[in-house]
Write a protein that holds these residues in place. Structure first.
Motif, mmCIF file in Angstrom:
data_model
loop_
_atom_site.group_PDB
_atom_site.id
_atom_site.type_symbol
_atom_site.label_atom_id
_atom_site.label_comp_id
_atom_site.label_asym_id
_atom_site.label_seq_id
_atom_site.Cartn_x
_atom_site.Cartn_y
_atom_site.Cartn_z
ATOM 1 N N ASP A 1 45.853 55.520 22.343
ATOM 2 C CA ASP A 1 45.856 56.699 23.219
ATOM 3 C C ASP A 1 45.736 57.993 22.419
ATOM 4 O O ASP A 1 44.925 58.866 22.746
ATOM 5 C CB ASP A 1 47.133 56.732 24.062
ATOM 6 N N ASN B 1 46.984 45.104 30.216
ATOM 7 C CA ASN B 1 46.944 45.699 31.553
ATOM 8 C C ASN B 1 46.500 44.683 32.593
ATOM 9 O O ASN B 1 45.714 43.787 32.296
ATOM 10 C CB ASN B 1 45.983 46.896 31.578
ATOM 11 N N ASP C 1 54.303 54.222 25.484
ATOM 12 C CA ASP C 1 53.884 53.183 26.426
ATOM 13 C C ASP C 1 54.715 51.923 26.177
ATOM 14 O O ASP C 1 55.503 51.855 25.225
ATOM 15 C CB ASP C 1 52.394 52.865 26.258
ATOM 16 N N SER D 1 36.838 44.589 23.409
ATOM 17 C CA SER D 1 38.266 44.256 23.459
ATOM 18 C C SER D 1 38.482 42.851 22.910
ATOM 19 O O SER D 1 37.522 42.099 22.700
ATOM 20 C CB SER D 1 38.772 44.330 24.904
ATOM 21 N N ASN E 1 39.771 45.779 31.471
ATOM 22 C CA ASN E 1 38.827 46.422 30.545
ATOM 23 C C ASN E 1 37.476 45.716 30.529
ATOM 24 O O ASN E 1 36.501 46.270 30.006
ATOM 25 C CB ASN E 1 39.427 46.508 29.136
ATOM 26 N N MET F 1 48.955 50.154 22.412
ATOM 27 C CA MET F 1 48.898 50.967 23.622
ATOM 28 C C MET F 1 49.183 52.436 23.329
ATOM 29 O O MET F 1 48.698 53.324 24.030
ATOM 30 C CB MET F 1 49.885 50.422 24.654
ATOM 31 N N THR G 1 46.433 43.205 21.895
ATOM 32 C CA THR G 1 45.539 44.338 22.111
ATOM 33 C C THR G 1 44.956 44.798 20.775
ATOM 34 O O THR G 1 45.676 44.939 19.796
ATOM 35 C CB THR G 1 46.312 45.493 22.766
ATOM 36 N N HIS H 1 43.975 42.400 26.874
ATOM 37 C CA HIS H 1 44.812 43.441 26.261
ATOM 38 C C HIS H 1 46.173 43.489 26.957
ATOM 39 O O HIS H 1 46.835 42.466 27.044
ATOM 40 C CB HIS H 1 44.094 44.793 26.234
ATOM 41 N N THR I 1 42.413 51.115 29.635
ATOM 42 C CA THR I 1 43.673 50.436 29.946
ATOM 43 C C THR I 1 43.761 50.222 31.455
ATOM 44 O O THR I 1 42.779 49.904 32.099
ATOM 45 C CB THR I 1 44.858 51.256 29.412
ATOM 46 N N HIS J 1 40.342 55.187 26.051
ATOM 47 C CA HIS J 1 41.029 53.921 25.835
ATOM 48 C C HIS J 1 41.059 53.226 27.193
ATOM 49 O O HIS J 1 41.654 53.733 28.149
ATOM 50 C CB HIS J 1 42.450 54.190 25.308
#
Length: 345
Positions: free
Chosen positions: A94, A192, A65, A186, A301, A90, A228, A190, A251, A249
């Motif tokens: 995952d 996204n 990622d 979170s 998130n 990231m 993140t 993060h 995202t 996760h």
């Protein structure tokens, strides 16, 4: 003259000696991630001693990622020492969804101009992420791209490889109605949804360093650049003691895209909106941008970085373990019959 110096290549926009200096500056950061504190970075391949003691029928799990347009915030703030944490997070979060322990990480940095100190800051963040994830940074690549991206610009991506016993791969086949979904909070947005974030706050023109009352006096830049969260260590501790039936996760795609990926067909999760601990940044983002509720939960998130499904009778123990490892986990919702995916009530 140093034989590795090329005047012609430098005139074309690539300073290979800057690349060599970057490698030297980053070695101290890479060494932090190695069990023996040593590093052979600079070779053609990254070496990793594979210890499979206690892992029966091992399965390798990989993930890759980048950081996306959050990079623009780092560039505007001229702060590059945390964005690497995002890149590691990231990827390792995952593979964690399969139950895998991350083993090692490699990064790739493309830049308009190689400024060794900046590259070292970026890699320093990557190394910090690897320390938090308990994995080794065994190599990477830095490439100058003159003429294809501005001098101050860069992009960052990476990948990780983890391992898990085949019998311990997380399988949602045992999930059933009545199970409980637990939230791991979170640290903020993060990595996204930053194209929407940048548009709403007009980050190219606003003062990112000014304190914001709605954010308890913190600056917008500080809150948005918060790295993140990496969930590896608390989650691995949980997996040792509790039968986990599903992990997501959270995202890009928020609740609606990610949570159903850990839930089998015929089941959904029902979540009371009043139970979600939503950080102030999301409330501010929704209000300032006029973003509807569906789009908020379909993009961000909303304060839940990772969700975990366990049997109802295991929920209290799971939360106890997570809290003991620094995660203020809480019950988020219940698994119910139906194919609605995520039901917010």
């Amino acid at each position: 003259m140093d034989k590795s110096y090329s005047e012609s290549y430098k005139n074309a926009g690539v300073d290979i000696t800057a690349g060599y200096k970057s490698v030297e500056l980053m070695k101290k950061h890479v060494a932090r991630t190695m069990p023996d504190g040593k590093t052979d970075i600079g070779g053609f391949g990254g070496l990793f001693p594979l210890d499979l003691k206690g892992i029966d029928d091992p399965v390798l799990v990989s993930g890759t990622d980048g950081v996306g347009t959050k990079l623009r915030l780092a560039q505007l703030l001229d702060r590059h020492d945390t964005i690497g944490i995002d890149c590691v997070a990231m990827c390792v979060n995952d593979v964690l969804c399969c139950g895998a322990k991350p083993l090692f990480f490699l990064d790739y940095i493309a830049c308009g101009k190689n400024v060794p100190e900046k590259i070292a800051d970026i890699v320093g963040g990557v190394a910090e992420g690897c320390v938090r994830a308990g994995c080794a940074l065994i190599g990477g690549e830095t490439a100058e791209h003159p003429g294809t991206m501005p001098e101050d610009d860069y992009d960052l991506a990476g990948f990780t490889v983890g391992v898990v016993s085949r019998a311990k791969v997380i399988d949602n086949g045992a999930m059933k109605a009545g199970d409980v979904m637990i939230a791991l909070p979170s640290s903020g947005v993060h990595s996204n949804g930053f194209s929407l974030v940048r548009k709403v706050f007009d980050v190219e023109r606003c003062d990112l360093n000014a304190p914001v009352a709605e954010l308890d006096g913190k600056s917008l830049g500080e809150v948005l650049l918060a790295p993140t969260k990496i969930y590896v260590k608390p989650m691995l501790a949980l997996l040792e003691e509790v039968a986990v039936k599903g992990v997501s996760h959270i995202t890009g795609g928020g609740f609606y895209e990610n949570m159903p990926r850990s839930i089998p067909k015929g089941l959904s999760v029902r979540i009371r909106k009043s139970d979600i601990r939503i950080p102030a940044i999301f409330t501010l983002l929704q209000k300032k941008g006029g973003v509807n509720e569906h789009d908020m939960f379909n993009t961000f998130n909303m304060g839940v970085g990772m969700s975990v499904v366990v049997a109802k009778e295991d929920a209290a123990r799971a939360i106890e373990i997570l809290k003991a490892h620094g995660e203020d986990a809480y019950v988020l919702g219940d698994i119910v019959t139906g194919d609605d995916g995520v039901i917010l009530v």
